[in-house]
Design a protein around this motif. Structure first.
Motif, PDB file in Angstrom:
ATOM      1  N   ASP A  54       8.845  -3.649 -13.878  1.00  0.00           N
ATOM      2  CA  ASP A  54       9.294  -3.141 -12.592  1.00  0.00           C
ATOM      3  C   ASP A  54      10.298  -4.116 -12.014  1.00  0.00           C
ATOM      4  OD1 ASP A  54       7.855  -5.327 -11.431  1.00  0.00           O
ATOM      5  OD2 ASP A  54       6.035  -4.074 -11.486  1.00  0.00           O
ATOM      6  N   LEU A  55      10.896  -3.751 -10.878  1.00  0.00           N
ATOM      7  CA  LEU A  55      11.926  -4.597 -10.270  1.00  0.00           C
ATOM      8  C   LEU A  55      11.345  -5.855  -9.646  1.00  0.00           C
ATOM      9  CD1 LEU A  55      14.356  -2.035  -8.579  1.00  0.00           C
ATOM     10  CD2 LEU A  55      14.677  -3.316 -10.681  1.00  0.00           C
ATOM     11  N   GLN A  56      10.015  -5.930  -9.472  1.00  0.00           N
ATOM     12  CA  GLN A  56       9.451  -7.121  -8.874  1.00  0.00           C
ATOM     13  C   GLN A  56       9.662  -8.338  -9.770  1.00  0.00           C
ATOM     14  OE1 GLN A  56       8.282  -7.120  -5.832  1.00  0.00           O
ATOM     15  NE2 GLN A  56       8.593  -4.885  -5.665  1.00  0.00           N
ATOM     16  N   ALA A  57       9.774  -8.098 -11.037  1.00  0.00           N
ATOM     17  CA  ALA A  57       9.962  -9.197 -11.987  1.00  0.00           C
ATOM     18  C   ALA A  57      11.433  -9.485 -12.261  1.00  0.00           C
ATOM     19  CB  ALA A  57       9.237  -8.876 -13.296  1.00  0.00           C
ATOM     20  N   PHE A  58      12.353  -8.827 -11.506  1.00  0.00           N
ATOM     21  CA  PHE A  58      13.785  -9.002 -11.751  1.00  0.00           C
ATOM     22  C   PHE A  58      14.215 -10.451 -11.549  1.00  0.00           C
ATOM     23  CE2 PHE A  58      18.251  -8.922 -10.518  1.00  0.00           C
ATOM     24  CZ  PHE A  58      18.810  -8.218 -11.567  1.00  0.00           C
ATOM     25  N   GLU A  59      13.557 -11.112 -10.538  1.00  0.00           N
ATOM     26  CA  GLU A  59      13.942 -12.486 -10.248  1.00  0.00           C
ATOM     27  C   GLU A  59      13.640 -13.413 -11.427  1.00  0.00           C
ATOM     28  OE1 GLU A  59      15.590 -13.497  -7.700  1.00  0.00           O
ATOM     29  OE2 GLU A  59      15.606 -11.525  -6.721  1.00  0.00           O
ATOM     30  N   HIS A  60      12.664 -13.039 -12.236  1.00  0.00           N
ATOM     31  CA  HIS A  60      12.305 -13.899 -13.375  1.00  0.00           C
ATOM     32  C   HIS A  60      13.395 -13.902 -14.471  1.00  0.00           C
ATOM     33  CE1 HIS A  60       8.284 -14.516 -11.720  1.00  0.00           C
ATOM     34  NE2 HIS A  60       8.143 -13.185 -11.568  1.00  0.00           N
ATOM     35  N   VAL A  61      14.175 -12.811 -14.561  1.00  0.00           N
ATOM     36  CA  VAL A  61      15.220 -12.754 -15.603  1.00  0.00           C
ATOM     37  C   VAL A  61      16.588 -13.122 -15.048  1.00  0.00           C
ATOM     38  CG1 VAL A  61      13.964 -11.027 -16.939  1.00  0.00           C
ATOM     39  CG2 VAL A  61      15.619 -10.304 -15.193  1.00  0.00           C
ATOM     40  N   HIS A  62      16.605 -13.473 -13.763  1.00  0.00           N
ATOM     41  CA  HIS A  62      17.894 -13.816 -13.161  1.00  0.00           C
ATOM     42  C   HIS A  62      18.558 -14.985 -13.874  1.00  0.00           C
ATOM     43  CE1 HIS A  62      20.841 -14.990 -10.102  1.00  0.00           C
ATOM     44  NE2 HIS A  62      20.747 -13.716  -9.648  1.00  0.00           N
ATOM     45  N   PRO A  63      17.830 -16.066 -14.182  1.00  0.00           N
ATOM     46  CA  PRO A  63      18.486 -17.171 -14.892  1.00  0.00           C
ATOM     47  C   PRO A  63      19.043 -16.753 -16.259  1.00  0.00           C
ATOM     48  CG  PRO A  63      16.416 -17.883 -13.932  1.00  0.00           C
ATOM     49  CD  PRO A  63      16.441 -16.408 -13.803  1.00  0.00           C
ATOM     50  N   GLN A  64      18.246 -15.900 -16.971  1.00  0.00           N
ATOM     51  CA  GLN A  64      18.755 -15.464 -18.276  1.00  0.00           C
ATOM     52  C   GLN A  64      20.020 -14.608 -18.132  1.00  0.00           C
ATOM     53  OE1 GLN A  64      15.665 -15.496 -17.255  1.00  0.00           O
ATOM     54  NE2 GLN A  64      14.166 -15.749 -18.939  1.00  0.00           N
ATOM     55  N   LEU A  65      20.043 -13.756 -17.092  1.00  0.00           N
ATOM     56  CA  LEU A  65      21.259 -12.959 -16.850  1.00  0.00           C
ATOM     57  C   LEU A  65      22.442 -13.847 -16.487  1.00  0.00           C
ATOM     58  CD1 LEU A  65      19.956  -9.848 -14.840  1.00  0.00           C
ATOM     59  CD2 LEU A  65      20.903  -9.881 -17.145  1.00  0.00           C
ATOM     60  N   GLN A  66      22.145 -14.877 -15.706  1.00  0.00           N
ATOM     61  CA  GLN A  66      23.224 -15.790 -15.321  1.00  0.00           C
ATOM     62  C   GLN A  66      23.779 -16.488 -16.557  1.00  0.00           C
ATOM     63  OE1 GLN A  66      24.498 -16.027 -12.270  1.00  0.00           O
ATOM     64  NE2 GLN A  66      26.019 -17.502 -12.973  1.00  0.00           N
ATOM     65  N   ALA A  67      22.879 -16.877 -17.454  1.00  0.00           N
ATOM     66  CA  ALA A  67      23.346 -17.548 -18.676  1.00  0.00           C
ATOM     67  C   ALA A  67      24.097 -16.583 -19.595  1.00  0.00           C
ATOM     68  CB  ALA A  67      22.144 -18.164 -19.400  1.00  0.00           C
ATOM     69  N   LEU A  68      23.623 -15.314 -19.608  1.00  0.00           N
ATOM     70  CA  LEU A  68      24.247 -14.335 -20.508  1.00  0.00           C
ATOM     71  C   LEU A  68      25.579 -13.826 -19.998  1.00  0.00           C
ATOM     72  CD1 LEU A  68      23.939 -12.521 -23.032  1.00  0.00           C
ATOM     73  CD2 LEU A  68      22.745 -10.869 -21.579  1.00  0.00           C
ATOM     74  N   LEU A  69      25.658 -13.560 -18.658  1.00  0.00           N
ATOM     75  CA  LEU A  69      26.854 -12.919 -18.108  1.00  0.00           C
ATOM     76  C   LEU A  69      27.691 -13.832 -17.229  1.00  0.00           C
ATOM     77  CD1 LEU A  69      25.262  -9.479 -17.093  1.00  0.00           C
ATOM     78  CD2 LEU A  69      26.453 -10.072 -19.228  1.00  0.00           C
ATOM     79  N   GLY A  70      27.076 -14.827 -16.663  1.00  0.00           N
ATOM     80  CA  GLY A  70      27.829 -15.633 -15.707  1.00  0.00           C
ATOM     81  C   GLY A  70      28.392 -16.909 -16.281  1.00  0.00           C
ATOM     82  N   GLY A  71      28.122 -17.187 -17.548  1.00  0.00           N
ATOM     83  CA  GLY A  71      28.594 -18.449 -18.116  1.00  0.00           C
ATOM     84  C   GLY A  71      29.963 -18.377 -18.745  1.00  0.00           C
ATOM     85  N   HIS A  72      30.672 -17.231 -18.604  1.00  0.00           N
ATOM     86  CA  HIS A  72      32.005 -17.082 -19.215  1.00  0.00           C
ATOM     87  C   HIS A  72      33.000 -16.703 -18.125  1.00  0.00           C
ATOM     88  CE1 HIS A  72      29.966 -17.077 -23.133  1.00  0.00           C
ATOM     89  NE2 HIS A  72      29.110 -16.216 -22.595  1.00  0.00           N
ATOM     90  N   SER A  73      34.078 -17.474 -18.038  1.00  0.00           N
ATOM     91  CA  SER A  73      35.078 -17.217 -16.994  1.00  0.00           C
ATOM     92  C   SER A  73      35.828 -15.916 -17.237  1.00  0.00           C
ATOM     93  CB  SER A  73      36.079 -18.383 -16.920  1.00  0.00           C
ATOM     94  OG  SER A  73      36.743 -18.552 -18.169  1.00  0.00           O
ATOM     95  N   GLU A  74      35.911 -15.496 -18.535  1.00  0.00           N
ATOM     96  CA  GLU A  74      36.672 -14.283 -18.851  1.00  0.00           C
ATOM     97  C   GLU A  74      35.782 -13.037 -18.857  1.00  0.00           C
ATOM     98  OE1 GLU A  74      35.019 -15.717 -22.713  1.00  0.00           O
ATOM     99  OE2 GLU A  74      35.975 -16.609 -20.955  1.00  0.00           O
ATOM    100  N   MET A  75      34.513 -13.196 -18.474  1.00  0.00           N
ATOM    101  CA  MET A  75      33.605 -12.055 -18.501  1.00  0.00           C
ATOM    102  C   MET A  75      32.737 -12.062 -17.244  1.00  0.00           C
ATOM    103  SD  MET A  75      30.990 -10.857 -21.518  1.00  0.00           S
ATOM    104  CE  MET A  75      32.400 -10.526 -22.579  1.00  0.00           C
TER     105      MET A  75
END
Length: 459
Positions: A61-82
């Protein structure tokens, strides 16, 4: 309007061909490069999109969304061109921070198209959207890839490609002009030789050793034409000289007779004798002029036989009866064998055969036999006239039918009735009937053979 020269036209065609090839090559290179970069971009977007789906798909459920936030940041936010975005079913932005109640209209428009490009923060982005089910919520994923560098590359490529194409077209035109000018050098040689040809320079020929294969046939045909012109001019020059030579004798005789008659007063009988002598010379000149007019018409194809069935044996019999009296005085005999009918002009054929019989009788020794033979051949009908006498050397056989030609130069003037045109007239008559004539001489026997084609035969 002045037409372009062959060099200019070939150069222009070469330039257009090279330009077309380069334009096609440039277009395909540009399309292939763009397709290659598009494939790479789509592959990178699809890979990130699938990785994000797998990560979010593990949530209950969405209550656990905060737990995957770091993984999303590493997957999508670690590239300047993406850049990556996550939206809930109501369009609120869940990722990245800070969260927003509603996504930007441009992002929503791209989500509706599933894939496409947009301008964002002064750069060009390619995006791909997807959905993932988390519990009872349906989340929307949007992955953006910066393609500004790619677009700049294609813009630069286009900026260099088409000016380079224009430069290459101009260079190819210049190169084509040089190549064509070099390749057409034999044509210029033909032009120079043709311009230099005159009555005194017919011996000029174009060397064909270094001529290209495509032009060798033209050069050989041109050289052959010059050879024919040289031969025809030589014949014409000789013919003119022969005419002057042959006409000089009767004119000289006329002048001499007239001058002698005018030296003193003469009787009526003497004047009549002189006039009779002059009349013979005038008749000789008239016959010579008629013969030359006949040959001139034959050379221009103006002699058209009145084609009717002609029985050769009957024609030969009539001519032999005519010459029999002169033959009896010398003990010469005639022999005629064979029969045949052709389509031809009776008067012309009589004249041609009369010339042959006259020559045969003139050169046949006393008491000998002249043979005439008519035979059917595979191609038509042949008539031969054979008489004994001195053998004619091979080098004279082909020239016997030339005008004013005589085997013995010492007998240049011939007899009053023989101007050296008889055999030339005979050949013209035979050729007007689409036939051919030839002569052979060996072991004291000379034979003239006339051949008429099968289609010229009568039924």
């Amino acid at each position: 309007m002045r037409r372009l020269s062959l060099t200019a036209r070939l150069s222009l065609m070469f330039m257009l061909a090279v330009t077309g090839v380069l334009a096609a090559a440039g277009y395909f290179f540009s399309q292939l490069s763009e397709h290659h970069f598009d494939e790479l971009d789509r592959h990178a977007l699809h890979e990130k999109l699938e990785a994000s789906r797998r990560l979010l798909g593990e949530l209950r459920d969405l209550q656990a969304f905060e737990h995957v936030h770091p993984q999303l940041q590493a997957l999508l936010g670690g590239h300047s061109e993406m850049r990556g975005f996550v939206f809930d079913a109501g369009g609120a932005q869940l990722f990245p921070e800070p969260r927003r109640e509603m996504a930007e209209p441009r992002l929503l428009e791209l989500i509706g198209r599933q894939t496409g490009e947009l301008q964002l923060d002064g750069r060009v982005w390619r995006g791909e959207a997807g959905h993932v089910q988390v519990g009872e919520q349906r989340l929307t994923l949007l992955i953006l890839l910066d393609v500004t560098v790619h677009k700049a590359f294609f813009h630069t490529l286009s900026g260099w490609l088409w000016p380079a194409l224009v430069i290459c077209a101009l260079l190819s035109g210049l190169l084509g002009w040089l190549l064509v000018r070099s390749g057409l050098r034999p044509l210029r040689e033909v032009t120079q030789v043709a311009a230099s040809v005159s009555a005194k320079s017919l011996r000029e020929r174009i060397p064909d050793e270094s001529t290209p294969a495509e032009l060798r046939q033209l050069v050989q045909a041109f050289n052959a034409m010059l050879a024919r012109l040289e031969d025809a001019f030589a014949r014409l020059s000789n013919f003119s000289a022969d005419i002057a030579h042959e006409l000089r004798t009767p004119l000289s005789n006329l002048m001499t007779h007239t001058e002698v008659a005018l030296t003193r007063a003469r009787t009526l009988d003497e004047y009549q004798d002189n006039l009779h002598s002059n009349l013979e010379e005038l008749q000789r000149m008239a016959r010579m002029i008629d013969d030359m007019l006949f040959l001139a018409k034959a050379d221009n194809g103006l002699i058209v036989p009145d084609a009717r069935p002609v029985a050769l044996e009957a024609l030969c019999t009539q001519l032999l009866d005519y010459y029999q009296l002169a033959a009896d005085e010398r003990g010469v005999r005639f022999e005629l064998s064979g029969a045949g009918t052709i389509q031809g002009d009776l008067l012309m054929l009589r004249r041609a055969l009369s010339n042959l019989l006259s020559n045969a009788l003139r050169y046949t020794p006393d008491g000998e036999l002249i043979r005439l033979a008519i035979e059917r051949t595979v191609d038509g009908v042949a008539l031969s006239v054979a008489n004994p006498g001195a053998t004619i050397a091979p080098e004279h056989l082909e020239r016997l039918f030339d005008r004013f030609y005589r085997v013995d130069p010492a007998r240049r003037e011939g007899s009053p009735s023989n101007a050296g045109l008889g055999l030339a007239i005979t050949r013209s008559i035979v050729e007007a009937h689409h036939g051919r004539i030839g002569c052979s001489s060996s072991v004291g026997l000379t034979t003239f053979r006339l051949e008429f084609p099968y289609e010229a035969q009568g039924s």
